[in-house]
Design a protein around this motif. Structure first.
Motif, PDB file in Angstrom:
ATOM      1  N   ALA A 165       0.855  -1.456   0.021  1.00  0.00           N
ATOM      2  CA  ALA A 165      -0.107  -0.104  -0.002  1.00  0.00           C
ATOM      3  C   ALA A 165       0.917   1.313  -0.043  1.00  0.00           C
ATOM      4  O   ALA A 165       0.379   2.344  -0.455  1.00  0.00           O
ATOM      5  N   VAL A 207      -0.309   3.124  -5.950  1.00  0.00           N
ATOM      6  CA  VAL A 207      -1.332   2.101  -5.397  1.00  0.00           C
ATOM      7  C   VAL A 207      -2.538   2.980  -4.659  1.00  0.00           C
ATOM      8  O   VAL A 207      -2.285   3.685  -3.734  1.00  0.00           O
ATOM      9  N   GLN A 208      -3.578   2.810  -5.218  1.00  0.00           N
ATOM     10  CA  GLN A 208      -4.541   3.034  -4.566  1.00  0.00           C
ATOM     11  C   GLN A 208      -5.152   2.469  -3.321  1.00  0.00           C
ATOM     12  O   GLN A 208      -5.365   3.112  -2.227  1.00  0.00           O
ATOM     13  N   THR A 209      -5.217   1.261  -3.561  1.00  0.00           N
ATOM     14  CA  THR A 209      -5.861   0.379  -2.661  1.00  0.00           C
ATOM     15  C   THR A 209      -4.971  -1.004  -2.467  1.00  0.00           C
ATOM     16  O   THR A 209      -4.998  -1.428  -3.754  1.00  0.00           O
ATOM     17  N   ALA A 210      -4.525  -1.549  -1.400  1.00  0.00           N
ATOM     18  CA  ALA A 210      -4.035  -2.866  -1.415  1.00  0.00           C
ATOM     19  C   ALA A 210      -4.818  -3.677  -0.421  1.00  0.00           C
ATOM     20  O   ALA A 210      -5.194  -3.189   0.697  1.00  0.00           O
ATOM     21  N   VAL A 211      -5.284  -4.793  -0.898  1.00  0.00           N
ATOM     22  CA  VAL A 211      -6.431  -5.571  -0.130  1.00  0.00           C
ATOM     23  C   VAL A 211      -5.649  -7.148  -0.052  1.00  0.00           C
ATOM     24  O   VAL A 211      -5.406  -7.853  -1.065  1.00  0.00           O
ATOM     25  N   SER A 263     -14.032  -8.081   2.542  1.00  0.00           N
ATOM     26  CA  SER A 263     -13.291  -6.895   2.057  1.00  0.00           C
ATOM     27  C   SER A 263     -12.466  -7.309   0.852  1.00  0.00           C
ATOM     28  O   SER A 263     -12.291  -6.297   0.030  1.00  0.00           O
ATOM     29  N   VAL A 280     -14.059  -6.327  -3.595  1.00  0.00           N
ATOM     30  CA  VAL A 280     -13.756  -5.186  -4.468  1.00  0.00           C
ATOM     31  C   VAL A 280     -12.922  -5.596  -5.381  1.00  0.00           C
ATOM     32  O   VAL A 280     -12.761  -5.055  -6.566  1.00  0.00           O
ATOM     33  N   VAL A 317      -4.008  -5.272  -5.705  1.00  0.00           N
ATOM     34  CA  VAL A 317      -3.898  -3.834  -5.823  1.00  0.00           C
ATOM     35  C   VAL A 317      -4.693  -3.138  -6.888  1.00  0.00           C
ATOM     36  O   VAL A 317      -4.729  -3.547  -7.889  1.00  0.00           O
ATOM     37  N   LEU A 318      -5.616  -2.247  -6.522  1.00  0.00           N
ATOM     38  CA  LEU A 318      -6.221  -1.283  -7.318  1.00  0.00           C
ATOM     39  C   LEU A 318      -5.299   0.199  -7.547  1.00  0.00           C
ATOM     40  O   LEU A 318      -4.864   0.705  -6.528  1.00  0.00           O
ATOM     41  N   SER A 353      -3.977   3.702  -8.675  1.00  0.00           N
ATOM     42  CA  SER A 353      -4.489   5.013  -8.966  1.00  0.00           C
ATOM     43  C   SER A 353      -4.749   5.223 -10.438  1.00  0.00           C
ATOM     44  O   SER A 353      -3.966   4.699 -11.463  1.00  0.00           O
TER      45      SER A 353
END
Length: 864
Positions: free
Chosen positions: A117, A122-126, A153, A156, A243-244, A246
């Motif tokens: 993250a 990296v916008q979001t790391a899940v 979670s 997404v 990883v979502l 940016s």
């Protein structure tokens, strides 16, 4: 009136002038002459063209499959929205060799999520975890793809959108994907029974979610994050990080930055993301690469042999023309260049014509592999010009080599001898060919007999298997002698006139008929070696598995496996004396070999050493399985010999998730085919498998009713007898029916080669048939003669082909189970014999009937 002698003299003079003109042309335009020869002998070159076309098609198909395995993949499903997926290193690095894949999930530390993250872009790391789950419907396991449970979670990453209901909020809440909910007949508010391990539990369906892309390879169940972590059971670990990215971030650059910033991880983008999503995708990719490479190499060798043999037969049928060329002054080099030019032209044309059928064959094999489960659905076929170019190069090279080999004798013989050879087919074999063939026979026999005794481990099996190929090559070199020997034996029994003619023709044309029979012999040998080596291996594995189980009962599961804690629970059941849990996995053994490191992928089992004496018999040869605790290992006889260790030695065991155990060998046993070549302590195997589940529980109990009662609350478990234990998977078990399909393709190519050469050899004899009829032989007698010859060809192929395969099978059987009797099902062998007859008989009789249709006077007047 012009006499017959004058006409013959004029014809010879005209032929001589034509030959001299051809020689002059040859020195100026070899390819032009080659092309004109091909146009003038379309029938003779058609057989060569067919052999090259089919060979090119098969090689092209192998190339397409190989490139598909390297470059292709399947679209991600649950990770469809994730720009990058971060996972563990799922292969074991091997310097200078292909990196083998690990069979179990290589997990990441939970702290990897925060590290990823923090990377720019990296916008979001899940973090994602997967729990193998089974859905029950009316107390039966729901059919369909495997079901995996995740924390909400991670939804997404697809993304999953709630179609109805709400997200899971309590420990007993779940969200089902829409297809799973439909198959289970569940809606928000309904109850559904899920089994994780062996324990069933009732959950309330809080919602139904629709994925962004359909789930074809899996089904998804979402728990609360806390409940998913409890079911996951591996504290401080995760499967992967989605990883979502940016907005505006380049995916490739982002993957590179993550890999650089977080050491020890592997980044996946595009279709490679599915390799992390479900492990079987990466394993299937590796399987396709391995199979396509091995099968392609075999086919290349066969294409060279078949094309060379077909060209040799074609050149033999042109002996009159080549002899006349030599008599009127053509040099050996000119003849070689002419035949070489013909081979290159035919090879090039055939390779190009085989490209499209090769691509169609690749599509067919791709469909068969997918249907057999060797490829996941959605694994796209990659088609580029590279496989076609490789097939073109290989086929032209094969034709050129075959043409050179076939033309050597015709080019070297003197002009006077050349004309003398026309009348009678030479029975002599070149001293190099004869010497090499004679030397290969004892070499092949030694490989089958000596190597299984002298070499340890799998080298003995591989050495014995190689004898079949060595003896097939020897058969090809000594074909005329072997064929003539069989005919001589048959000729000792008196018969009618047609039998006499058939024997006489076979003796006189031993070289030509043996060239046509060799592909049939190869087919019988390879079919016998492939099929009966498999049946011998399967029979040995089955016998070891069945005879090795000495427990009274075996507890099996209809779901992913059995919870390890259940063994302790069953030990408290009245009447139960022993409970032996068995877990299965795959390991990679490594050992030094000079300056390099060798490796072997082996099926492994984890057992409780205290329970082994009462539940299974591994047939221990040396050592004691009671010492199997901690960093120790027991190996089968074959693997111990391959690795080169014995009791007290040490070997590096790479467990399923890549963890390395420097293990001490405490025992060597015989029954590796039945139970697995590597045996480890149960706790070691369970700790390093993906699902942490047992395969079986082997139970000694005098009260089966009490045992069944104890398992009543576990609907996926059942009590069965020893026959429920299946043999350990062999190395090609992952391929399912693909080996059978590939062998069918290989044998199909040989069948086409057999028909091709036999038709060519038979149709070229129309003048001989006409002469027989002109001197008084009836047409029915000629047909009877050809039936006798067809029978001789089939008999020779079956006898010689069987004898060539038998030493390899005997040697392999001895190496596998110390028995010289391979497992040969009679009906399967009968099928090979019938197939040989069905292929060869029409290939001889139909062209013979066509050759007998014209009147004898017309047929004998036609040019060859």
């Amino acid at each position: 009136m012009v006499s017959r002698k004058s006409r013959a003299k004029a014809a010879d003079l005209a032929a001589t002038k034509k030959a001299k003109k051809k020689v002059r042309t040859l020195s100026r335009q070899n390819l032009s002459l080659a092309w004109s020869t091909i146009r003038g002998r379309k029938g003779g070159f058609a057989a060569v063209l067919i052999a090259v076309v089919v060979g090119s098609a098969v090689i092209t198909a192998c190339g397409v499959l190989l490139e598909t395995g390297i470059s292709s993949g399947v679209p991600a499903e649950r990770y469809d929205r994730a720009a990058v997926v971060v996972g563990g290193t799922q292969t074991m690095p091997v310097e200078g060799d292909t990196d083998p894949r690990l069979s179990e999930r290589v997990r990441l530390p939970a702290g990897t999520v925060a590290k990823v993250a923090a990377v720019e872009g990296v916008q979001t790391a899940v973090g994602d975890i997967s729990v193998r789950t089974t859905v029950l419907k009316r107390d039966a396991v729901l059919d369909g793809p495997p079901v995996y449970g995740h924390g909400w979670s991670a939804s997404v990453l697809a993304p999953f959108t709630l179609r109805s209901g709400t997200r899971p909020q309590a420990a007993d809440d779940v969200v089902l994907d829409s297809d799973l909910a439909r198959r289970a007949g569940a809606a928000p508010g309904d109850k559904v029974t899920l089994v994780t391990g062996s324990e069933p539990r009732s959950y309330r369906v809080s919602g139904v979610a629709e994925p962004a892309v359909p789930l074809d390879r899996q089904s998804a169940v979402f728990f609360t994050d806390d409940q998913a972590a409890r079911l996951y059971g591996t504290s401080g670990k995760i499967d992967a990080v989605g990883v979502l990215a940016s907005k505006g971030t380049d995916v490739g650059d982002l993957a590179g930055r993550i890999k650089k910033s977080v050491p020890g991880v592997v980044t996946y983008t595009g279709e490679d993301r599915s390799d992390v999503e479900t492990l079987d995708v990466g394993q299937m990719r590796a399987f396709v690469i391995e199979v396509a490479s091995a099968f392609g190499a075999t086919m290349i060798l066969l294409v060279i042999i078949v094309v060379s043999g077909t060209l040799a037969l074609s050149v033999q049928q042109r002996r009159r023309e080549l002899a006349l060329l030599r008599a009127v002054g053509a040099t050996p080099r000119q003849v070689l260049r002419m035949i070489g030019g013909e081979a290159v032209l035919v090879g090039g044309i055939g390779a190009v014509l085989g490209a499209v059928p090769g691509i169609l064959l690749a599509k067919l094999l791709h469909s068969v592999f997918t249907a057999a489960g060797a490829l996941p659905s959605g694994f796209s076929l990659v088609i580029t010009p590279l496989p076609v170019l490789c097939a073109l190069l290989i086929c032209v090279l094969a034709a050129r080599i075959g043409g050179w080999l076939a033309a050597r004798r015709a080019a070297k013989v003197s002009a006077v001898e050349a004309l003398g050879d026309v009348a009678v087919e030479s029975k002599k074999l070149g001293w190099v060919r004869l010497s090499l063939g004679v030397l290969l026979v004892p070499g092949g026999l030694a490989a089958a007999i000596v190597l299984p005794i002298a070499l340890p481990g799998e080298a003995a099996i591989e050495g014995a298997a190689s004898s079949a190929l060595v003896l097939v090559i020897a058969v090809g070199l000594l074909g005329p002698r072997l064929f003539g020997g069989v005919v001589t034996l048959l000729g000792r029994r008196p018969g009618n006139v047609t039998r006499f003619l058939a024997i006489a023709n076979s003796r006189a044309r031993a070289r030509r008929l043996s060239a046509a029979t060799t592909p049939l012999i190869m087919g019988v040998t390879m079919a016998s070696a492939q099929l009966f080596s498999g049946t011998t291996l399967a029979a040995a594995a089955h016998d070891q598995a069945v005879d090795g189980v000495i427990a009274d009962h075996v507890v099996t599961s209809d779901s992913a496996g059995i919870s390890p804690g259940l063994a302790e629970e069953l030990r408290d059941v009245p009447g139960v004396r022993t409970v032996g849990p068995v877990a299965r996995t795959s390991t990679i053994l490594t050992w030094p070999d000079g300056d390099s490191i060798q490796y072997r992928i082996s099926n492994a089992e984890g057992v409780d050493p205290a329970a082994v004496p009462d539940t299974m018999n591994l047939d221990v040869l040396r050592g004691d399985l009671g010492d199997l605790t901690g960093s120790t290992v027991a190996l089968s006889r074959l693997v111990a010999g391959t690795v080169g260790v014995d009791v007290g030695g040490h070997v590096d065991v790479h467990l399923g998730d890549g963890t390395v155990e420097k293990a001490t060998v405490v025992a060597v046993y015989e029954n590796g085919l039945g139970f697995g070549d590597v045996t480890l302590p149960h706790d070691v195997v369970i700790a390093h498998t993906t699902d942490h589940l047992d395969q079986w529980l082997m139970v000694n109990s005098s009260r089966e009713a009490d045992l069944n009662a104890a398992l009543k609350s576990y609907p996926t478990l059942s009590v069965r007898d020893a026959g429920a234990v299946t043999a350990a998977p062999t190395d090609d078990a992952s391929g399912g029916g693909t080996s059978l399909v590939l062998n069918a393709v290989l044998l199909g190519y040989l069948a086409i080669a057999v028909v091709n050469t036999l038709v060519m050899a038979t149709i070229s004899r129309r003048r001989e048939f006409a002469l027989l009829r002109l001197v008084g032989t009836r047409t029915s007698q000629v047909r009877s003669m050809m039936r006798q010859e067809a029978g001789i060809i089939v008999l020779c192929a079956v006898v010689v082909g069987t004898l060539a395969a038998l030493p390899a099978l005997i040697g392999m059987s001895y190496a596998i189970r110390h028995s010289v009797l391979p497992s040969i099902p009679p009906l399967m062998y009968l099928g090979i014999v019938v197939a040989a007859a069905v292929i060869a008989w029409p290939a001889v009789m139909l062209p013979a009937r066509l050759a007998l249709r014209p009147p004898a006077v017309e047929a004998i007047a036609r040019p060859e």
